[in-house]
Design an enzyme around this catalytic site. Structure first.
Site, PDB file in Angstrom:
ATOM      1  N   ARG A   1       0.833  -1.191   0.000  1.00  0.00           N
ATOM      2  CA  ARG A   1       0.000   0.000   0.000  1.00  0.00           C
ATOM      3  C   ARG A   1       0.870   1.244   0.000  1.00  0.00           C
ATOM      4  NH1 ARG A   1      -0.114   1.473   5.148  1.00  0.00           N
ATOM      5  NH2 ARG A   1      -1.984   2.701   5.179  1.00  0.00           N
ATOM      6  N   LEU A   2       0.230   2.327  -0.287  1.00  0.00           N
ATOM      7  CA  LEU A   2       0.876   3.627  -0.261  1.00  0.00           C
ATOM      8  C   LEU A   2      -0.158   4.577   0.324  1.00  0.00           C
ATOM      9  CD1 LEU A   2       3.536   4.961  -1.131  1.00  0.00           C
ATOM     10  CD2 LEU A   2       2.524   5.347  -3.375  1.00  0.00           C
ATOM     11  N   ASP A   3       0.202   5.290   1.376  1.00  0.00           N
ATOM     12  CA  ASP A   3      -0.756   6.138   2.071  1.00  0.00           C
ATOM     13  C   ASP A   3      -1.407   7.149   1.134  1.00  0.00           C
ATOM     14  OD1 ASP A   3      -0.312   4.983   4.602  1.00  0.00           O
ATOM     15  OD2 ASP A   3       1.496   6.195   4.847  1.00  0.00           O
ATOM     16  N   ARG A   4      -2.591   7.573   1.523  1.00  0.00           N
ATOM     17  CA  ARG A   4      -3.364   8.526   0.726  1.00  0.00           C
ATOM     18  C   ARG A   4      -2.572   9.813   0.457  1.00  0.00           C
ATOM     19  NH1 ARG A   4      -7.940  12.051   2.806  1.00  0.00           N
ATOM     20  NH2 ARG A   4      -8.916  12.779   0.912  1.00  0.00           N
TER      21      ARG A   4
ATOM     22  N   SER B   1       0.621  10.088   0.172  1.00  0.00           N
ATOM     23  CA  SER B   1       1.883   9.798  -0.510  1.00  0.00           C
ATOM     24  C   SER B   1       1.596   9.544  -1.982  1.00  0.00           C
ATOM     25  CB  SER B   1       2.553   8.566   0.117  1.00  0.00           C
ATOM     26  OG  SER B   1       2.859   8.808   1.469  1.00  0.00           O
TER      27      SER B   1
END
Length: 179
Positions: free
Chosen positions: A42-45, A47
């Site tokens: 995942r990749l934070d919102r 980022s």
């Protein structure tokens, strides 16, 4: 096997649906219409950058599971100008609330030629900033942001540039390509 390389824009969730808010936030389904693929990690919102999606469960696990120690490289704009001692702390690993991190590879870099972020980061004339290239081999929640904050240089902008041998290359925000 399908592997997609996606340049996730700022503000987009790393999932295909958003059940948490009635109005809905931007999700992968706003950009990708490829059935059967799921994010590998995942990749934070808040980022940006490289997100890999695949329909191969084993590949997904190899990419996302920290036990495989797949390197992930981020371009990180931080507040202030870290000195060599601060960079050495990151290279040795820092202690976070959930324990010590593995050592990171880090170096100061020239401002990268990236797309403008929407919305732009807050600019403060009285506070300098600089860019780092930071590579980790684990993937805790918000790890890079927590690491830079732990050494006194909060992250202003975070772009994942590389995962293993896969890189953003020429992908613009919102674009994807077959890997």
């Amino acid at each position: 096997m399908t592997l997609l390389l996606f340049n996730k824009p700022y503000g987009v969730l790393s999932q295909f649906t958003d059940r948490s808010m009635p109005e809905g936030r931007a999700t992968l389904s706003d950009y990708i219409d490829q059935p059967g693929v799921y994010p590998a990690g995942r990749l934070d919102r808040d980022s940006e950058g490289l997100l890999l999606l695949t329909d191969d469960g084993r590949l997904q696990a190899r990419i996302a599971d920290p036990k495989f120690k797949l390197p992930k490289t981020y371009l990180v704009q931080v507040e202030g100008e870290p000195n060599e001692g601060t960079l050495a702390r990151l290279r040795q690993g820092v202690t976070l609330k959930d324990g010590p991190t593995r050592p990171a590879e880090v170096e100061r870099i020239a401002d990268p030629a990236l797309w403008p972020r929407d919305p732009p980061i807050r600019y403060r004339a009285s506070v300098p900033d600089c860019w780092l290239s930071l590579t980790i081999r684990e993937g805790r929640n918000r790890q890079v942001r927590r690491m830079t904050a732990a050494v006194g240089h909060p992250t202003l902008r975070l772009v994942r540039w590389r995962i293993g041998d896969w890189t953003l290359a020429d992908l613009r925000p919102g674009e994807f390509a077959l890997g």
